[in-house]
Write a protein that holds these residues in place. Sequence first.
Motif, PDB file in Angstrom:
ATOM      1  N   THR A  20      -4.298  -2.683  -6.907  1.00  0.00           N
ATOM      2  CA  THR A  20      -5.511  -2.754  -6.259  1.00  0.00           C
ATOM      3  C   THR A  20      -5.909  -1.402  -5.564  1.00  0.00           C
ATOM      4  O   THR A  20      -4.979  -0.713  -5.534  1.00  0.00           O
ATOM      5  CB  THR A  20      -5.684  -3.938  -5.220  1.00  0.00           C
ATOM      6  OG1 THR A  20      -4.837  -3.553  -4.248  1.00  0.00           O
ATOM      7  CG2 THR A  20      -5.623  -5.029  -5.669  1.00  0.00           C
ATOM      8  N   VAL A  80      -7.432   0.179  -2.219  1.00  0.00           N
ATOM      9  CA  VAL A  80      -7.947  -0.064  -0.848  1.00  0.00           C
ATOM     10  C   VAL A  80      -8.837   1.011  -0.319  1.00  0.00           C
ATOM     11  O   VAL A  80      -8.306   2.203  -0.386  1.00  0.00           O
ATOM     12  CB  VAL A  80      -6.770  -0.488  -0.134  1.00  0.00           C
ATOM     13  CG1 VAL A  80      -7.152  -0.969   1.443  1.00  0.00           C
ATOM     14  CG2 VAL A  80      -5.897  -1.609  -0.459  1.00  0.00           C
ATOM     15  N   ASN A  89     -10.764  -2.788   2.811  1.00  0.00           N
ATOM     16  CA  ASN A  89     -11.243  -3.690   1.712  1.00  0.00           C
ATOM     17  C   ASN A  89     -10.712  -3.020   0.665  1.00  0.00           C
ATOM     18  O   ASN A  89     -10.605  -2.076   0.289  1.00  0.00           O
ATOM     19  CB  ASN A  89     -12.786  -3.400   1.560  1.00  0.00           C
ATOM     20  CG  ASN A  89     -13.505  -2.893   2.752  1.00  0.00           C
ATOM     21  OD1 ASN A  89     -13.096  -2.407   3.787  1.00  0.00           O
ATOM     22  ND2 ASN A  89     -14.784  -2.360   2.437  1.00  0.00           N
ATOM     23  N   ASP A  90     -10.283  -4.257  -0.352  1.00  0.00           N
ATOM     24  CA  ASP A  90      -9.465  -3.909  -1.545  1.00  0.00           C
ATOM     25  C   ASP A  90     -10.408  -4.435  -2.487  1.00  0.00           C
ATOM     26  O   ASP A  90     -11.321  -5.541  -2.487  1.00  0.00           O
ATOM     27  CB  ASP A  90      -8.043  -4.538  -1.426  1.00  0.00           C
ATOM     28  CG  ASP A  90      -8.103  -6.223  -1.023  1.00  0.00           C
ATOM     29  OD1 ASP A  90      -9.014  -6.629  -0.825  1.00  0.00           O
ATOM     30  OD2 ASP A  90      -7.201  -6.662  -1.361  1.00  0.00           O
ATOM     31  N   SER A  91     -10.136  -3.634  -3.645  1.00  0.00           N
ATOM     32  CA  SER A  91     -10.633  -4.294  -5.006  1.00  0.00           C
ATOM     33  C   SER A  91      -9.994  -5.394  -5.615  1.00  0.00           C
ATOM     34  O   SER A  91      -9.133  -5.900  -5.097  1.00  0.00           O
ATOM     35  CB  SER A  91     -10.729  -2.943  -6.099  1.00  0.00           C
ATOM     36  OG  SER A  91      -9.249  -3.135  -6.450  1.00  0.00           O
ATOM     37  N   LEU A 133       0.861  -1.180   0.071  1.00  0.00           N
ATOM     38  CA  LEU A 133       0.155   0.122   0.135  1.00  0.00           C
ATOM     39  C   LEU A 133       0.683   1.168  -0.072  1.00  0.00           C
ATOM     40  O   LEU A 133       1.851   1.406   0.570  1.00  0.00           O
ATOM     41  CB  LEU A 133      -0.959  -0.005   1.270  1.00  0.00           C
ATOM     42  CG  LEU A 133      -2.122  -0.792   1.286  1.00  0.00           C
ATOM     43  CD1 LEU A 133      -1.628  -2.544   1.170  1.00  0.00           C
ATOM     44  CD2 LEU A 133      -3.101  -0.439   2.442  1.00  0.00           C
TER      45      LEU A 133
END
Length: 125
Positions: free
Chosen positions: A107, A109, A116-118, A76
């Motif tokens: 992704t 987040v 929550n992530d895609s 991240l």
Amino acid sequence: MIRSLSVFSFLVALFAVASALPLVLRDVFVPPVTYPHAGTVWKVGQHHNVTWDTSNAPVNITNKLGRVVLAKGGVLDYEHPLAKDFDILLGRIEVKVPDVKPGHDYTIVLFGDSGNDSHEFTITK
């Protein structure tokens, strides 16, 4: 000895005050990210709406302020959020695709109460 006793006394008093405060029940809200999804391709410099499902939002949310962070390969970039301090109940926020190395393992987040992530998606130049 006296100093440690005064620190202990302070902590006991602080606990007593905190225990006397009324508790408000709060729920953790974990809205699923709906866009970007698998197969999505973003180009550096474009603007996109990150979206999430708010249909099951509880009445009392612990943290209503959202933050959208880009991740690559599970790492991240929390220091450079794509968006922050927005109402998590909006269900969408526009972001600008940053100038990053092209890849297929990005992704999004979404942080509020939790992260929550895609699904993984692609960013190109």
